[in-house]
Design an enzyme around this catalytic site. Sequence first.
Site, PDB file in Angstrom:
ATOM      1  CG  LEU A 221      -1.472  -6.143   1.338  1.00  0.00           C
ATOM      2  CD1 LEU A 221      -0.634  -6.378   2.568  1.00  0.00           C
ATOM      3  CD2 LEU A 221      -1.175  -4.803   0.709  1.00  0.00           C
ATOM      4  CG  ASP A 222      -4.453  -6.541   3.652  1.00  0.00           C
ATOM      5  OD1 ASP A 222      -3.782  -6.996   4.586  1.00  0.00           O
ATOM      6  OD2 ASP A 222      -4.425  -5.346   3.326  1.00  0.00           O
ATOM      7  CD  GLU A 223      -6.941 -10.500  -2.071  1.00  0.00           C
ATOM      8  OE1 GLU A 223      -7.794 -11.408  -2.058  1.00  0.00           O
ATOM      9  OE2 GLU A 223      -7.176  -9.344  -2.462  1.00  0.00           O
TER      10      GLU A 223
END
Lengths: 277, 277, 277, 277
Positions: A221-223
């Site tokens: 996530l969001d990486e």
Amino acid sequence: MEQKTLLIECPDSKGLIAQITNICYKHQLNITRNTEYVDPDSGRFYMRTQLEGIFNDHTLLLDLDRALPRGSERQLVGTAKKRVVILVTKEAHCLGDILMKVFDGSLELDIAAVIGNHPNLQALTEKFELPYHFIDHQGVSRVEHEQLILTQVAQYQPDYLVLAKFMRVLSPDFVARYPQRIINIHHSFLPAFIGAHPYRQAFNRGVKIIGATAHFVTDSLDEGPIIKQMVSNVDHTYSAKDMAKAGRDVEKNVLTKALELVVEDRVFVHGNKTVIL
Amino acid sequence: MEQKTLLIECPDSKGLIAQITNICYKHQLNITRNTEYVDPDSGRFYMRTQLEGIFNDHTLLLDLDRALPRGSERQLVGTAKKRVVILVTKEAHCLGDILMKVFDGSLELDIAAVIGNHPNLQALTEKFELPYHFIDHQGVSRVEHEQLILTQVAQYQPDYLVLAKFMRVLSPDFVARYPQRIINIHHSFLPAFIGAHPYRQAFNRGVKIIGATAHFVTDSLDEGPIIKQMVSNVDHTYSAKDMAKAGRDVEKNVLTKALELVVEDRVFVHGNKTVIL
Amino acid sequence: MEQKTLLIECPDSKGLIAQITNICYKHQLNITRNTEYVDPDSGRFYMRTQLEGIFNDHTLLLDLDRALPRGSERQLVGTAKKRVVILVTKEAHCLGDILMKVFDGSLELDIAAVIGNHPNLQALTEKFELPYHFIDHQGVSRVEHEQLILTQVAQYQPDYLVLAKFMRVLSPDFVARYPQRIINIHHSFLPAFIGAHPYRQAFNRGVKIIGATAHFVTDSLDEGPIIKQMVSNVDHTYSAKDMAKAGRDVEKNVLTKALELVVEDRVFVHGNKTVIL
Amino acid sequence: MEQKTLLIECPDSKGLIAQITNICYKHQLNITRNTEYVDPDSGRFYMRTQLEGIFNDHTLLLDLDRALPRGSERQLVGTAKKRVVILVTKEAHCLGDILMKVFDGSLELDIAAVIGNHPNLQALTEKFELPYHFIDHQGVSRVEHEQLILTQVAQYQPDYLVLAKFMRVLSPDFVARYPQRIINIHHSFLPAFIGAHPYRQAFNRGVKIIGATAHFVTDSLDEGPIIKQMVSNVDHTYSAKDMAKAGRDVEKNVLTKALELVVEDRVFVHGNKTVIL
């Protein structure tokens, strides 16, 4: 006279630029813009070359394949518009800005369709004579919902999926179907405020600058690899809601700027980073 | 292993990059960074190539001269620090920032001396064990004053003159002695507010942003090629004096940033513009 | 005619501004600048009023105390310079910028002394005729080291401690001695990259913008109230070291800007946030 | 409970804030936000006060009129949306952004109509169910053309006219009909590049930053009070056309930001400047 862009990624070695540009020269192609980058840590070589002339794609790529080292990737890209499917939820500003920029010619994209897990943005989408598919996530499992989206997406065979404030986390299975081809806008200056309610988090932390990040989606996530970030000043008078409002301009600007870079074939993915030539 | 930078400027022609990089390859030199630019209006080609290896400067340049078209300029630059003489008047912030950055190693410059038409900055300069020459403009003609400065400068044989808030306009004769080698900081966002008292002008106009511009000095006041510009927000509460104060940070930051670009041999002058590779 | 600044923080109630400004008027004081803020969540009222006139501090404060609700804090501040002690480690740029701005009059601070846990910045400090205390952290316990610093600091009775790249974490005991009076510069855009090696972390994450944060120090590492944040663009060509270098300008600019706000009595601490009037 | 905003502009005098806030208190009105400014050069006092409570507009204004000095202007503004007519030529981006922001609720405006001297933006306007009047400037005199526009505008009785890339210079007679009520976006960082083709001018000058300026229209071309300015970095690779493209985002962002300030009754005109509270 045609114009194409040659994209190369390979292990670095001495004489690479000479070899590649020699091949272009042999093919009577003129280089109008050229950028290279060698990543000193990984030793990977990246090159983006805008060419002008009469192309024989087949022999040009054959010549390159002979010259380039093992583990090379190369691509010769024409000027056809990239085809995208846009996923949305309820917020209009990112979708709206893309629609408007495509409409006024600022962004050279072919929007195949818009898919929403709410019906809210149907009217907006249809103003621009584009198909809108409302695929409700209620009453179906997460897996089923993603399957419904994937089926709808598949018929359009898009180059990229654009998550224009699509407020659901995609499963690794979904992401694996479009590796490095899903572009998301996250409404914070990553890696600050990962996950939900970043403006609430930013407000609680009392930051003086908010931001937004356009990135490729990966399993984490969001990486994923960051394409573009922008920021905006705030102060103590901003409520979380005010920050969210101020953030909308940043979000839409950063997303369309990232799409512009992608559209111009300027973005290479390098591990969890991007190289932008 | 040495590191040098090859700088080339010449008329564009097909195959240039291939020819140049072939020569580097033949000389067993590794390209660690390479940037080119072709100006579409003038058809001029610019290239900056960072090389690594064992250099035979003489034969390398000879090989290049054979390959490059008429009207080419090429230069092979080593890692020796650029030598500068700094000219000042009374304000400390630009000089101070350069001194501090050279002191802490952020800016790789060899400051040969500081020359002021006022004695104000002598103490500051001498804190850093550098010679300060106070050359008063009072009691001498403009021509005599410039001659005194030129004589003092000449003994240091600098690569560049840096006008760090030197508040006098240099004559064409002076400028002609150091063409494209005098760097000035003008305290406005050029071409707005040319000439004297730009903050007063900015205040009177009610602007919401102020700026500063680092540029090469030419005959025409504040018309030389721009290297770098930066800005800062202001509002109605700023008096002209407040703007000047806020502007100091912009001025010093833009000047040292421009010097950094020059120090790294990244700035080409192209008519009244710069190409920064 | 004197100039003083009245600072008030109290629970909000109807008519507060009228009461306060009436008292000022009764004292024949002219308001030259006035800013208020009511925090809607906490219902706290903040007011900063620049006054001009003949002051009778005692009766003015007495009148205010009668008018203001329970739980009020009020302060009448004159124009005396704030006294600071600066703590440093090895890096010169933040200290250097403060020294230079105090030297050239941009920052109205009284620097009492500089304390370093390394000897590196002694020479720089002494150029500006200021005392430098080298207090080695080697060979003593953490508690002893902090005690040595506190003893040295105490003799100067500073208004604020400034951590200008002081690379040690202060214990809660130390912080408790100077509540809301220790200002730190953290070399990241908080809350991203808390703790050590933020530029290394930023590099690894592949961010496109770096930043720096000036904040008050509290018990929790890098969690204190933020005073000011600034950012700078980076790209894939920046190594962690390049980011650190580019970050130096942001760090020094944000720290001196935060100090300027503190010096002008514009910063109120409100829980873990600041209100800047 | 209603919410209104009190706007006052008058000669400064001691005790003004006390008098005004006393009157509000007497009327049982709560001040939720308050900002004042005294211009030190002109001695003009500006105040914007957000009030909450039960309003008796008539007696409140009467009380204020008794208290305020001669030459005062005061206004009590409710929450009704401002009514605007937008004038355009051919470019879609500024109009598009306003339409989209009004559509998604970011900008609280009542767009009465769009008037264009070309038919290009009719389709876009009508997507949002708004009237578009094509008033051709060809075949009529300048005076006649303006008269046709004025007649069309008059039927809508707008609070403001917005020139969203309306590429014709308005005559003093036209401007006099809507003093301080015509908002223009000029596609440069004023006062740089006044007049036609600012991006061409910027390109020729070799600037490193471009900008845009939202301002009120006065008789003098591009000389009116500036509301907001924003900028964007460019470099040597930008053609005049690239600058124009990059400028579009700046233009639309600065125009909608300026409209937001106007909509919130935060902009006071003060000679050829604005005070923004």
